[in-house]
Motif scaffolding. Sequence first.
Motif, PDB file in Angstrom:
ATOM      1  N   ASP A 124      -5.748 -10.382   2.899  1.00 39.87           N
ATOM      2  CA  ASP A 124      -6.964  -9.747   3.399  1.00 39.87           C
ATOM      3  C   ASP A 124      -7.824  -9.202   2.256  1.00 39.87           C
ATOM      4  O   ASP A 124      -9.060  -9.218   2.329  1.00 39.87           O
ATOM      5  CB  ASP A 124      -6.586  -8.626   4.366  1.00 39.87           C
ATOM      6  N   GLU A 125      -7.167  -8.749   1.191  1.00 36.88           N
ATOM      7  CA  GLU A 125      -7.888  -8.108   0.091  1.00 36.88           C
ATOM      8  C   GLU A 125      -8.217  -9.067  -1.058  1.00 36.88           C
ATOM      9  O   GLU A 125      -8.762  -8.640  -2.073  1.00 36.88           O
ATOM     10  CB  GLU A 125      -7.061  -6.932  -0.437  1.00 36.88           C
ATOM     11  N   LEU A 126      -7.888 -10.345  -0.882  1.00 37.87           N
ATOM     12  CA  LEU A 126      -8.192 -11.306  -1.940  1.00 37.87           C
ATOM     13  C   LEU A 126      -9.704 -11.435  -2.126  1.00 37.87           C
ATOM     14  O   LEU A 126     -10.458 -11.595  -1.150  1.00 37.87           O
ATOM     15  CB  LEU A 126      -7.625 -12.687  -1.593  1.00 37.87           C
ATOM     16  N   TYR A 181      11.684 -14.689   3.445  1.00 34.54           N
ATOM     17  CA  TYR A 181      10.977 -13.867   2.454  1.00 34.54           C
ATOM     18  C   TYR A 181      11.116 -12.355   2.660  1.00 34.54           C
ATOM     19  O   TYR A 181      10.777 -11.569   1.772  1.00 34.54           O
ATOM     20  CB  TYR A 181       9.486 -14.224   2.430  1.00 34.54           C
ATOM     21  N   ASN A 182      11.627 -11.919   3.807  1.00 34.27           N
ATOM     22  CA  ASN A 182      11.574 -10.487   4.080  1.00 34.27           C
ATOM     23  C   ASN A 182      12.508  -9.640   3.214  1.00 34.27           C
ATOM     24  O   ASN A 182      12.421  -8.421   3.220  1.00 34.27           O
ATOM     25  CB  ASN A 182      11.831 -10.207   5.568  1.00 34.27           C
ATOM     26  N   GLN A 207       3.900  -9.753  -9.305  1.00 35.59           N
ATOM     27  CA  GLN A 207       2.508 -10.202  -9.198  1.00 35.59           C
ATOM     28  C   GLN A 207       2.242 -10.663  -7.765  1.00 35.59           C
ATOM     29  O   GLN A 207       2.994 -11.483  -7.212  1.00 35.59           O
ATOM     30  CB  GLN A 207       2.242 -11.367 -10.161  1.00 35.59           C
ATOM     31  N   ASP A 208       1.172 -10.153  -7.189  1.00 37.53           N
ATOM     32  CA  ASP A 208       0.831 -10.523  -5.810  1.00 37.53           C
ATOM     33  C   ASP A 208       0.591 -12.021  -5.668  1.00 37.53           C
ATOM     34  O   ASP A 208       0.913 -12.621  -4.634  1.00 37.53           O
ATOM     35  CB  ASP A 208      -0.412  -9.756  -5.361  1.00 37.53           C
ATOM     36  N   LYS A 265       6.093  -8.914   5.956  1.00 36.26           N
ATOM     37  CA  LYS A 265       5.005  -9.686   6.542  1.00 36.26           C
ATOM     38  C   LYS A 265       3.693  -8.920   6.435  1.00 36.26           C
ATOM     39  O   LYS A 265       2.645  -9.498   6.126  1.00 36.26           O
ATOM     40  CB  LYS A 265       5.338  -9.977   8.013  1.00 36.26           C
ATOM     41  N   GLU A 266       3.759  -7.589   6.661  1.00 32.93           N
ATOM     42  CA  GLU A 266       2.561  -6.747   6.581  1.00 32.93           C
ATOM     43  C   GLU A 266       1.979  -6.770   5.168  1.00 32.93           C
ATOM     44  O   GLU A 266       0.744  -6.782   4.983  1.00 32.93           O
ATOM     45  CB  GLU A 266       2.906  -5.311   6.985  1.00 32.93           C
ATOM     46  N   GLU A 267       2.865  -6.780   4.183  1.00 33.35           N
ATOM     47  CA  GLU A 267       2.423  -6.774   2.788  1.00 33.35           C
ATOM     48  C   GLU A 267       1.646  -8.045   2.459  1.00 33.35           C
ATOM     49  O   GLU A 267       0.598  -8.004   1.804  1.00 33.35           O
ATOM     50  CB  GLU A 267       3.645  -6.643   1.867  1.00 33.35           C
TER      51      GLU A 267
END
Length: 708
Positions: free
Chosen positions: A659-661, A645-646, A615-616, A651-653
């Motif tokens: 950005d899309e929230l 976390y990588n 889940q995002d 990081k891009e994810e």
Amino acid sequence: MTYSSDKPISKISQDLLGRAPFSFQLAKAINNYNENSGLVIGIYGGWGTGKTSIINMIENEIINFEDDKTIFIRFSPWNYSDKDNLIRLFFESLKIKLNIHHNKNIDNAIDNYLEALDILTLIPGVNYTIVGIIKKFIKTFRKKNEAFNLEANKKYLEKQLSAINKKIIVVIDDLDRLTNIQIRETFQLVKQVADFPNVIYILAMDREVVARALTEVQNIDGNDYLEKIVQIPFEIPKIGKDKLQNILNSKIKKIIESNSDKIEININYWSKVYFKCIEPYINTIRDVNRVINTFQFRFPVLKQETCFEDLFAITVLEVLDPKLYKWIRENKSFLLSQSYSTDDFEIVNKQINDEFIKLNIDVDRAKKILSVLFPLFEKKINKYFYDLESNKNIRSRMGIAHQNRFELYFKFNLEEIKISRNIINDCIYKFDYKELYKTINEMAFSGDSIYFLDEISCLIDKIPYDRISLISTTLIELSGFFDGVRGDSFFRTSASNIVLTLIFDLLNKLNTKNEIYQVFYSSISKLNKYGLGIMSLILLKIEAANNKEDGVDEHYKILELEKLKSCKEFLINRIKQIVKVEQLWHIEFLYSVFEVWESIDIAGIRSYTFKLFSQDKNKLKYVCSIASDWYGETKKGWNFYESFYNKYFSKEEIYKIIDELKEEEFSLFSDLEQIKLAYFYANYYNDDMEQYSEEISWEIYNNRDKKN
């Protein structure tokens, strides 16, 4: 330019160190003392702890209570030729004070008593021939046979002292600055006249110095001797490091604010300099004032050509460790030379150790200081070395470690009690597990976590051995509930880091590793989710110390690898129990929990994180949980270490998810989480030196192309 005075204060309103409540209460107790017999009060404290200031405040408060009922005598036993002269000097001081009140009866009583003492000194003894003594004794006795009755004269003096109905407070300060013989004879004086009515002695001293002197000249235990003389002892507690830190911080800020030039301060570097080079030396307000007075004199002259952090550190050494300061000044070529390889580190260490021992310089402390200020020195003494600061950066900030800058650096309460000491003492000496857990839990949630932890830390050497395990276990269980930070922008230390240090300090006092293992076993079985982070971090530090990882102190090596593995396995079982019923969000050091889990049960952690991060929303919550705050001179921000976390996502994810929230999705996060996510988004393309502040980051995020 204002310089800080080192003179003792006289009024409670001038107090900066929190001594006012203690002084007021002691003054009140003395004022309410109505017994006719004499009293001896001891005020014990080291150099610079404020003994004279406390006495001044006591005198001022007693005068405010009842000025006409008290007589203060400041007796200084420095200038006398022998013991008998000291006694006469004391009574002459008393007469001078009492004559102010025109009491001739006491005047005569003191004269008679002194005459009786004079006659007694003529009894055969040391330094006289027996014939000469007898002749002198008979001659004097015939002249003063009435005065010879010492006991009668003493009773007459006691009667006169009782009749004046005034407290006579005799203050003898700075006893620790006398010679050993003077200390002994001063105490013999007090012992001889301590039982006079209405007379209260206040003796101020460094207990260790005086006890040692009495041991040497009396051939008895000096502490026992003190206990027989001093009826009511008061130990002045050391000034809390947080109090001194705050005072020093405020004075530094005033210096910075008084300069029109912008002062560039690297917060990360300043933190290293402070805790390695400055904090170990700042133990009294006198230390603070001496350093600040010297620094503010030289800083305006050198500020444009030197690094603030390095200049302050070298000033501390100049004032408080002149031997090390001189050694640095005379060893530029060694400190800045690159002509050594890491293979020479054993030879260099031996040379440095021998030289510092010969000069009576604290070896370990000096090495830590030099390693911070001079990276090339660190390279010479450490087998493993990572050049975290290039020569370019040193030059950019005009550091002392740069060849062209080096010489420039040498040219020129008891406040209102938040938690009573009685409660602290009960935690240390008395409470059983149930009471201790309840009390520490209350402290953690009262907003006084830092104060409580600092109190325990300053008393750590007084904790009985059989109480160490209980206190350690309870602190570990409740470690996740401590909150708050000490200091502000320059001196930020979180409660979590303070309790972590305290736990290791306590465990290092245990004699066996099995005892330490039992502490971990007991505490892990009772951990809630908020304690998992610090417990995991403790185990990782122990593992790093066992593996001799660079920069990890031997202080952390408190378990063998076999027992460490057992603790890890036990902790993972506890983690699995907890994650069955609740998520692990909102706990500090969550990344360390996953790291410990992964070190023992790779399949288990992968299964858990695969499901968790499907889940995002959970990816974002995890990123928020590992964020650590930082403070600059004018802004605050957040660090998101990719190594935490990588292995789960990129990081891009994370940037793309934020950005899309949608607005309603973003609103489901807590206010603090929203700030962190906005900061991550806004600073995605920035390096560490160009991070936006929280406020600007928030604006950037909210002004992006919003999703429907």
